[in-house]
Design a protein around this motif. Structure first.
Motif, PDB file in Angstrom:
ATOM      1  N   LEU A  50       0.826  -1.210   0.000  1.00 52.85           N
ATOM      2  CA  LEU A  50       0.000   0.000   0.000  1.00 52.85           C
ATOM      3  C   LEU A  50       0.856   1.254   0.000  1.00 52.85           C
ATOM      4  O   LEU A  50       2.002   1.248   0.463  1.00 52.85           O
ATOM      5  CB  LEU A  50      -0.906   0.016   1.238  1.00 52.85           C
ATOM      6  CG  LEU A  50      -1.875  -1.167   1.378  1.00 52.85           C
ATOM      7  CD1 LEU A  50      -2.416  -1.246   2.784  1.00 52.85           C
ATOM      8  CD2 LEU A  50      -2.995  -1.046   0.363  1.00 52.85           C
ATOM      9  N   GLN A  51       0.275   2.345  -0.498  1.00 50.62           N
ATOM     10  CA  GLN A  51       0.927   3.655  -0.488  1.00 50.62           C
ATOM     11  C   GLN A  51      -0.094   4.701  -0.073  1.00 50.62           C
ATOM     12  O   GLN A  51      -1.267   4.630  -0.450  1.00 50.62           O
ATOM     13  CB  GLN A  51       1.469   3.995  -1.886  1.00 50.62           C
ATOM     14  CG  GLN A  51       2.296   5.265  -1.978  1.00 50.62           C
ATOM     15  CD  GLN A  51       1.484   6.549  -2.150  1.00 50.62           C
ATOM     16  OE1 GLN A  51       0.396   6.541  -2.718  1.00 50.62           O
ATOM     17  NE2 GLN A  51       2.002   7.652  -1.645  1.00 50.62           N
ATOM     18  N   THR A  52       0.366   5.679   0.720  1.00 49.60           N
ATOM     19  CA  THR A  52      -0.475   6.810   1.090  1.00 49.60           C
ATOM     20  C   THR A  52       0.375   8.065   1.210  1.00 49.60           C
ATOM     21  O   THR A  52       1.551   7.990   1.567  1.00 49.60           O
ATOM     22  CB  THR A  52      -1.235   6.554   2.414  1.00 49.60           C
ATOM     23  OG1 THR A  52      -2.045   7.701   2.709  1.00 49.60           O
ATOM     24  CG2 THR A  52      -0.285   6.310   3.573  1.00 49.60           C
ATOM     25  N   ASN A  53      -0.251   9.187   0.936  1.00 54.35           N
ATOM     26  CA  ASN A  53       0.405  10.474   1.124  1.00 54.35           C
ATOM     27  C   ASN A  53       0.057  11.080   2.483  1.00 54.35           C
ATOM     28  O   ASN A  53       0.568  12.134   2.837  1.00 54.35           O
ATOM     29  CB  ASN A  53       0.007  11.443   0.007  1.00 54.35           C
ATOM     30  CG  ASN A  53       0.600  11.041  -1.318  1.00 54.35           C
ATOM     31  OD1 ASN A  53       1.749  10.658  -1.406  1.00 54.35           O
ATOM     32  ND2 ASN A  53      -0.210  11.106  -2.366  1.00 54.35           N
ATOM     33  N   SER A  54      -0.782  10.416   3.238  1.00 53.77           N
ATOM     34  CA  SER A  54      -1.293  10.940   4.504  1.00 53.77           C
ATOM     35  C   SER A  54      -0.579  10.313   5.709  1.00 53.77           C
ATOM     36  O   SER A  54      -0.553   9.085   5.853  1.00 53.77           O
ATOM     37  CB  SER A  54      -2.795  10.653   4.607  1.00 53.77           C
ATOM     38  OG  SER A  54      -3.269  10.879   5.902  1.00 53.77           O
ATOM     39  N   GLU A  55      -0.054  11.140   6.572  1.00 55.09           N
ATOM     40  CA  GLU A  55       0.633  10.651   7.768  1.00 55.09           C
ATOM     41  C   GLU A  55      -0.324   9.868   8.666  1.00 55.09           C
ATOM     42  O   GLU A  55       0.014   8.781   9.146  1.00 55.09           O
ATOM     43  CB  GLU A  55       1.243  11.819   8.543  1.00 55.09           C
ATOM     44  CG  GLU A  55       1.993  11.400   9.784  1.00 55.09           C
ATOM     45  CD  GLU A  55       2.601  12.586  10.525  1.00 55.09           C
ATOM     46  OE1 GLU A  55       3.507  12.356  11.333  1.00 55.09           O
ATOM     47  OE2 GLU A  55       2.148  13.734  10.315  1.00 55.09           O
ATOM     48  N   GLY A  56      -1.501  10.402   8.899  1.00 53.85           N
ATOM     49  CA  GLY A  56      -2.468   9.714   9.756  1.00 53.85           C
ATOM     50  C   GLY A  56      -2.889   8.369   9.196  1.00 53.85           C
ATOM     51  O   GLY A  56      -3.020   7.392   9.936  1.00 53.85           O
ATOM     52  N   GLU A  57      -3.081   8.310   7.893  1.00 50.53           N
ATOM     53  CA  GLU A  57      -3.439   7.037   7.266  1.00 50.53           C
ATOM     54  C   GLU A  57      -2.290   6.042   7.384  1.00 50.53           C
ATOM     55  O   GLU A  57      -2.512   4.852   7.630  1.00 50.53           O
ATOM     56  CB  GLU A  57      -3.812   7.238   5.803  1.00 50.53           C
ATOM     57  CG  GLU A  57      -4.302   5.975   5.144  1.00 50.53           C
ATOM     58  CD  GLU A  57      -4.764   6.175   3.714  1.00 50.53           C
ATOM     59  OE1 GLU A  57      -5.003   5.148   3.057  1.00 50.53           O
ATOM     60  OE2 GLU A  57      -4.884   7.317   3.256  1.00 50.53           O
ATOM     61  N   LEU A  58      -1.052   6.515   7.248  1.00 47.42           N
ATOM     62  CA  LEU A  58       0.098   5.625   7.387  1.00 47.42           C
ATOM     63  C   LEU A  58       0.168   5.057   8.805  1.00 47.42           C
ATOM     64  O   LEU A  58       0.424   3.872   8.993  1.00 47.42           O
ATOM     65  CB  LEU A  58       1.390   6.355   7.015  1.00 47.42           C
ATOM     66  CG  LEU A  58       2.637   5.498   6.847  1.00 47.42           C
ATOM     67  CD1 LEU A  58       2.432   4.341   5.879  1.00 47.42           C
ATOM     68  CD2 LEU A  58       3.806   6.370   6.391  1.00 47.42           C
TER      69      LEU A  58
END
Length: 146
Positions: A50-58
Motif C-alpha cells: 500500500l501507499q499513502t500520502n497521509s501521515e495519519g493514514e500511514l
C-alpha cells in the motif's frame, strides 16, 4: 499457513518513475510491487502493498499491520525525518519491521540524516534502490518466528 507481510509506502512514492530519476531511479511503484510479489512467493508470504500520502493514514496502516501481519517493510519517505507518530506506531506493534529507503539518506541533505523510524525498526536498508525492498523481504524471512 502462509505468513503475511505488509509493505507500506509514504508520501510521493506514487510518483516514482516520474520524479527525480537521478535520485529515485526510473522504476515505478507498480513495478516495485510486482517484484515484491515475486519475492514474497519465494518465501510463501502473503503480501499487502500500500501507499499513502497521509501521515495519519500511514499510522493507521501500521497499526492494522501490527494486528494482521507477521512482518512489516516500510518506506516512510519524507515522514522518516519528521514523524514521531509513525515512530510511536511502529514502537507499539509487535512485529519485525524493516525500514527501506531507495536513496542513501545519509548521502543527501543534512535534514535527511535523522530518522525517527530507525530507532524502532528491526533493521534499515537504504541507498540500494528497489533492491532494498527485495532485501527487506529476505530479512523478514529470518526475523519472523516459525
Amino acid at each position: 499457513m502462509a505468513k503475511k507481510i505488509a509493505i507500506l509506502n509514504g508520501p510521493n512514492l506514487n510518483l516514482l518513475g516520474n520524479r527525480e530519476g537521478d535520485i529515485y531511479g526510473n522504476i515505478g511503484l507498480a513495478e516495485i510491487e510486482a517484484a515484491c510479489a515475486d519475492e514474497c512467493a519465494r518465501f510463501d508470504f502473503e503480501l499487502e502493498f500500500l501507499q499513502t500520502n497521509s501521515e495519519g493514514e500511514l499510522v493507521t496502516l501500521i497499526q492494522q499491520a501490527g494486528a494482521a501481519c507477521d512482518g512489516l517493510v516500510i518506506n516512510p519517505a519524507a515522514y522518516t525525518h519528521t514523524s514521531v507518530a509513525i515512530h510511536d506506531a511502529i514502537r507499539a506493534i509487535a512485529i519485525p519491521t524493516i525500514e527501506v529507503h531507495l536513496s542513501n539518506i545519509y548521502a543527501r541533505e543534512e535534514f535527511r540524516h535523522k530518522s525517527f523510524v530507525s530507532p524502532v525498526a528491526t533493521g534499515t536498508i537504504c541507498g540500494l534502490g528497489p533492491t532494498g525492498y527485495i532485501l527487506a523481504i529476505g530479512a523478514l524471512a529470518t526475523q519472523i518466528p516459525e
